[in-house]
Write a protein that holds these residues in place. Structure first.
Motif, PDB file in Angstrom:
ATOM      1  N   PRO A  80       0.802  -1.219   0.000  1.00 19.19           N
ATOM      2  CA  PRO A  80       0.000   0.000   0.000  1.00 19.19           C
ATOM      3  C   PRO A  80       0.836   1.270   0.000  1.00 19.19           C
ATOM      4  N   LYS A  81       0.200   2.347  -0.434  1.00 17.68           N
ATOM      5  CA  LYS A  81       0.713   3.693  -0.184  1.00 17.68           C
ATOM      6  C   LYS A  81       0.136   4.067   1.182  1.00 17.68           C
ATOM      7  N   VAL A  82       1.003   4.442   2.130  1.00 22.24           N
ATOM      8  CA  VAL A  82       0.565   4.685   3.507  1.00 22.24           C
ATOM      9  C   VAL A  82       0.735   6.157   3.858  1.00 22.24           C
ATOM     10  N   GLN A  83      -0.292   6.725   4.463  1.00 19.07           N
ATOM     11  CA  GLN A  83      -0.244   8.103   4.972  1.00 19.07           C
ATOM     12  C   GLN A  83      -0.590   8.076   6.462  1.00 19.07           C
ATOM     13  N   PHE A  84       0.117   8.876   7.252  1.00 17.29           N
ATOM     14  CA  PHE A  84      -0.156   9.014   8.677  1.00 17.29           C
ATOM     15  C   PHE A  84      -0.668  10.423   8.951  1.00 17.29           C
ATOM     16  N   HIS A  85      -1.646  10.525   9.840  1.00 19.70           N
ATOM     17  CA  HIS A  85      -2.194  11.816  10.236  1.00 19.70           C
ATOM     18  C   HIS A  85      -2.361  11.826  11.753  1.00 19.70           C
ATOM     19  N   GLU A  86      -1.858  12.867  12.405  1.00 15.58           N
ATOM     20  CA  GLU A  86      -2.086  13.001  13.842  1.00 15.58           C
ATOM     21  C   GLU A  86      -3.559  13.313  14.064  1.00 15.58           C
ATOM     22  N   ILE A  87      -4.139  12.684  15.068  1.00 16.37           N
ATOM     23  CA  ILE A  87      -5.558  12.867  15.361  1.00 16.37           C
ATOM     24  C   ILE A  87      -5.721  14.022  16.358  1.00 16.37           C
ATOM     25  N   TYR A  88      -6.558  14.955  15.987  1.00 13.29           N
ATOM     26  CA  TYR A  88      -6.899  16.054  16.885  1.00 13.29           C
ATOM     27  C   TYR A  88      -8.007  15.621  17.835  1.00 13.29           C
ATOM     28  N   ASN A  89      -9.014  14.903  17.310  1.00 13.54           N
ATOM     29  CA  ASN A  89     -10.151  14.449  18.109  1.00 13.54           C
ATOM     30  C   ASN A  89     -10.791  13.258  17.424  1.00 13.54           C
ATOM     31  N   TYR A  90     -11.349  12.374  18.206  1.00 10.73           N
ATOM     32  CA  TYR A  90     -12.199  11.311  17.658  1.00 10.73           C
ATOM     33  C   TYR A  90     -13.315  11.049  18.650  1.00 10.73           C
ATOM     34  N   LEU A  91     -14.456  10.598  18.124  1.00  9.88           N
ATOM     35  CA  LEU A  91     -15.631  10.299  18.933  1.00  9.88           C
ATOM     36  C   LEU A  91     -15.903   8.809  18.862  1.00  9.88           C
TER      37      LEU A  91
END
Length: 94
Positions: A80-91
């Motif tokens: 896969p092509k992988v991207q990471f994103h820091e999470i600000y908020n999740y519910l």
């Protein structure tokens, strides 16, 4: 810190995904790997995309190294092509 991981499998199929899931001893609607908070998969015009939320990048990388990478390779799932994103908020659901 929680992270989102987006994996685009160009040429991947839901049949290959299901085979990977079975070999990981996971099931549709069941719990994920240690440290996984959320997981979804969708078909795309080019294959499939997998989006996860993990408690930490380290938790994802351990599960990826131990399970995702070797099992995906064994069944013929494209890398896969992988991207990471820091999470600000999740519910979460109640």
């Amino acid at each position: 810190m929680a992270i989102a991981v987006v994996m685009d499998f160009v040429g991947g199929t839901t049949a290959l995904y299901d085979e990977v899931l079975k070999k990981m001893e996971l099931r549709h609607g069941g719990p994920g790997g240690p440290g996984a908070l959320f997981h979804w998969v969708a078909k795309t015009d080019k294959g499939i995309t997998v989006t996860d939320v993990w408690k930490s990048k380290e938790a994802f990388e351990k599960f990826s190294d131990d399970k995702i990478k070797p099992i995906s390779a064994a069944v013929g799932m494209p890398q896969p092509k992988v991207q990471f994103h820091e999470i600000y908020n999740y519910l979460t659901a109640n």
